[in-house]
Design a protein around this motif. Sequence first.
Motif, PDB file in Angstrom:
ATOM      1  N   VAL A  13       0.727  -1.265   0.146  1.00  0.00           N
ATOM      2  CA  VAL A  13      -0.101  -0.020   0.087  1.00  0.00           C
ATOM      3  C   VAL A  13       0.734   1.430   0.138  1.00  0.00           C
ATOM      4  N   ALA A  14       2.004   1.148   0.759  1.00  0.00           N
ATOM      5  CA  ALA A  14       2.673   2.520   0.805  1.00  0.00           C
ATOM      6  C   ALA A  14       3.472   2.801  -0.541  1.00  0.00           C
ATOM      7  N   PHE A  15       4.060   1.757  -0.943  1.00  0.00           N
ATOM      8  CA  PHE A  15       4.838   1.942  -2.257  1.00  0.00           C
ATOM      9  C   PHE A  15       4.021   2.286  -3.416  1.00  0.00           C
ATOM     10  N   THR A  16       2.629   1.668  -3.488  1.00  0.00           N
ATOM     11  CA  THR A  16       1.956   2.067  -4.657  1.00  0.00           C
ATOM     12  C   THR A  16       1.375   3.528  -4.283  1.00  0.00           C
ATOM     13  N   ALA A  17       0.997   3.805  -3.070  1.00  0.00           N
ATOM     14  CA  ALA A  17       0.659   5.255  -2.913  1.00  0.00           C
ATOM     15  C   ALA A  17       1.851   6.210  -3.081  1.00  0.00           C
ATOM     16  N   TYR A  18       3.024   5.849  -2.708  1.00  0.00           N
ATOM     17  CA  TYR A  18       4.377   6.722  -3.306  1.00  0.00           C
ATOM     18  C   TYR A  18       4.288   6.888  -4.818  1.00  0.00           C
ATOM     19  N   LEU A  19       4.120   5.607  -5.568  1.00  0.00           N
ATOM     20  CA  LEU A  19       4.393   6.067  -7.052  1.00  0.00           C
ATOM     21  C   LEU A  19       3.148   6.644  -7.559  1.00  0.00           C
ATOM     22  N   ALA A  20       2.053   6.528  -6.921  1.00  0.00           N
ATOM     23  CA  ALA A  20       0.770   7.364  -7.194  1.00  0.00           C
ATOM     24  C   ALA A  20       1.016   8.925  -7.015  1.00  0.00           C
ATOM     25  N   ALA A  21       1.549   9.339  -5.796  1.00  0.00           N
ATOM     26  CA  ALA A  21       1.991  10.509  -5.525  1.00  0.00           C
ATOM     27  C   ALA A  21       2.937  11.250  -6.331  1.00  0.00           C
ATOM     28  N   ARG A  22       3.566  10.429  -7.032  1.00  0.00           N
ATOM     29  CA  ARG A  22       4.486  11.358  -7.795  1.00  0.00           C
ATOM     30  C   ARG A  22       3.899  11.718  -9.267  1.00  0.00           C
ATOM     31  N   GLY A  23       2.545  11.105  -9.356  1.00  0.00           N
ATOM     32  CA  GLY A  23       1.812  11.676 -10.433  1.00  0.00           C
ATOM     33  C   GLY A  23       1.053  13.165 -10.109  1.00  0.00           C
ATOM     34  N   LEU A  24       1.328  13.481  -9.103  1.00  0.00           N
ATOM     35  CA  LEU A  24       0.464  14.758  -8.540  1.00  0.00           C
ATOM     36  C   LEU A  24       1.668  15.839  -8.511  1.00  0.00           C
ATOM     37  N   TRP A  25       2.822  15.473  -8.562  1.00  0.00           N
ATOM     38  CA  TRP A  25       4.133  16.442  -8.746  1.00  0.00           C
ATOM     39  C   TRP A  25       4.366  16.878  -9.864  1.00  0.00           C
ATOM     40  N   TRP A  26       3.792  18.021 -10.420  1.00  0.00           N
ATOM     41  CA  TRP A  26       3.737  18.358 -11.681  1.00  0.00           C
ATOM     42  C   TRP A  26       4.444  19.811 -11.717  1.00  0.00           C
ATOM     43  N   THR A  27       5.255  20.218 -10.642  1.00  0.00           N
ATOM     44  CA  THR A  27       5.777  21.413 -10.803  1.00  0.00           C
ATOM     45  C   THR A  27       6.581  21.741 -12.014  1.00  0.00           C
ATOM     46  N   THR A  28       7.313  20.721 -12.566  1.00  0.00           N
ATOM     47  CA  THR A  28       8.151  21.269 -13.856  1.00  0.00           C
ATOM     48  C   THR A  28       7.375  20.906 -15.092  1.00  0.00           C
ATOM     49  N   GLY A  29       6.361  20.881 -15.165  1.00  0.00           N
ATOM     50  CA  GLY A  29       5.873  20.618 -16.508  1.00  0.00           C
ATOM     51  C   GLY A  29       4.338  21.123 -16.709  1.00  0.00           C
ATOM     52  N   GLU A  30       3.720  21.118 -17.540  1.00  0.00           N
ATOM     53  CA  GLU A  30       2.335  21.371 -17.814  1.00  0.00           C
ATOM     54  C   GLU A  30       1.359  20.289 -18.087  1.00  0.00           C
ATOM     55  N   VAL A  31       0.360  20.460 -17.089  1.00  0.00           N
ATOM     56  CA  VAL A  31      -0.870  19.403 -17.155  1.00  0.00           C
ATOM     57  C   VAL A  31      -2.306  20.174 -17.666  1.00  0.00           C
ATOM     58  N   ARG A  32      -2.404  19.578 -18.993  1.00  0.00           N
ATOM     59  CA  ARG A  32      -3.584  20.259 -19.484  1.00  0.00           C
ATOM     60  C   ARG A  32      -4.998  19.889 -19.121  1.00  0.00           C
ATOM     61  N   GLN A  33      -4.801  18.607 -18.413  1.00  0.00           N
ATOM     62  CA  GLN A  33      -6.372  18.053 -18.018  1.00  0.00           C
ATOM     63  C   GLN A  33      -5.945  17.314 -16.775  1.00  0.00           C
ATOM     64  N   PRO A  34      -5.923  18.202 -15.644  1.00  0.00           N
ATOM     65  CA  PRO A  34      -5.715  17.757 -14.112  1.00  0.00           C
ATOM     66  C   PRO A  34      -6.555  16.789 -13.699  1.00  0.00           C
ATOM     67  N   LEU A  35      -7.928  16.974 -14.314  1.00  0.00           N
ATOM     68  CA  LEU A  35      -9.002  16.058 -13.666  1.00  0.00           C
ATOM     69  C   LEU A  35      -8.811  14.579 -14.161  1.00  0.00           C
ATOM     70  N   ILE A  36      -8.284  14.504 -15.234  1.00  0.00           N
ATOM     71  CA  ILE A  36      -8.052  13.232 -16.012  1.00  0.00           C
ATOM     72  C   ILE A  36      -6.975  12.538 -15.136  1.00  0.00           C
ATOM     73  N   VAL A  37      -5.956  13.549 -14.964  1.00  0.00           N
ATOM     74  CA  VAL A  37      -4.776  12.780 -14.220  1.00  0.00           C
ATOM     75  C   VAL A  37      -5.428  12.291 -12.686  1.00  0.00           C
ATOM     76  N   VAL A  38      -5.850  13.083 -12.047  1.00  0.00           N
ATOM     77  CA  VAL A  38      -6.489  12.648 -10.742  1.00  0.00           C
ATOM     78  C   VAL A  38      -7.512  11.397 -10.814  1.00  0.00           C
ATOM     79  N   ALA A  39      -8.275  11.407 -11.670  1.00  0.00           N
ATOM     80  CA  ALA A  39      -9.133  10.243 -12.099  1.00  0.00           C
ATOM     81  C   ALA A  39      -8.373   8.918 -12.429  1.00  0.00           C
ATOM     82  N   ALA A  40      -7.248   9.110 -13.123  1.00  0.00           N
ATOM     83  CA  ALA A  40      -6.546   7.941 -13.352  1.00  0.00           C
ATOM     84  C   ALA A  40      -5.843   7.355 -12.104  1.00  0.00           C
TER      85      ALA A  40
END
Length: 366
Positions: A13-40
């Motif tokens: 659980v902890a490892f998969t949560a860490y991998l998923a948290a990386r997907g929310l760390w988009w300070t260095t790029g642009e996310v055009r559809q954040p809702l899609i990212v959150v839903a994924a």
Amino acid sequence: MISVKNVLMLLAVAFTAYLAARGLWWTTGEVRQPLIVVAALALYLVTTWLCVFWEPTSGYVLAAGSDDEGPRETSADVRTQTAIDGIRGPRSLPPAAQVLALACAAIVPTAIALAVDPGDRTEPFATWYLGGIGALMTIVMVRRRPWTAWSGIVLLTIASMAWMGPLGALSLGLVGSVVWVACAQLLVLSMDRAARDTSRLTRLQRAASAWQTSQVVRQRERRVQVQKALAVAGPVLTRTVAHGGHLTDADRLEARLAEGRLRDEMRGPRLLDDDVRAELERARRRGANVTVLDEGGLDGVDDETLSVIRAQLAETLRSASSDRLYIRTSPDERIAVTVVGRSMSVGGPSDEDNVDLWREIPHPGR
């Protein structure tokens, strides 16, 4: 209660949560559809944690080391036997969770690639699914669904190479995901082989213990029989040795009676009690030839029932006057013992007319 299984589940659980948290760390790029990212991310986390925690209440249990993907109906007897054999491990993943895992492997990479800017598809926040889906398929493999796990890896490979190119996918984590799943399969196979070997050794040990116990019981029975033989034949043998083999008629009679008692004790011990033994000796003393044979017809009969059967047998022998007596247990469900008496007819031996006693002792209550 803390156990190895609970620790491994928490780590997953902890490892998969860490991998998923990386997907929310988009300070260095642009996310055009954040809702899609959150839903994924939500789909990934829900699917992964379902695969970790979902334990079917019935059915869909695979034997250790089995490659069968189909559901297998189980019962309390099967689970008890599994526990006895020592084969333990994760239970197989239900089909609904398999479908969710494959859907996640097909949807999440494409959803993330479409939600971020094309130039940022190789950034860490957009490539987390390479490790995330690999971890999910590793969990599926541990839950004994190898074909589903490798199918998910194939879907991940196709999607990642399509969006970031073969070299990009291989260099950013696809190889690691393949290695994770392969190592998980080898580990599961090794554990199942060790469990089967342990179970086989346990069965062999039980068989050896049972054989040793049966030998001890047989040795004890032989000692008891030898003691009985010495008690019965000892005085006769002592007198025979003392007289140098010259026996009187009384000594010969005692020897014949001792031989008969020994044969009775060996061939039909369940038919005997003090009254039956006394009547058998009385019949032999008057010159009758007596044969007692228990062929297993009284196996499983309790002591109270045996007492009733023996009493009827003693009564039958008390009134018998035949020259030859045959006492045998019966295989019939209704008849316990059969007593047959035969005597020499006046005109000489006969095959039909010399049966003067026929008694069938029934099982009480049948």
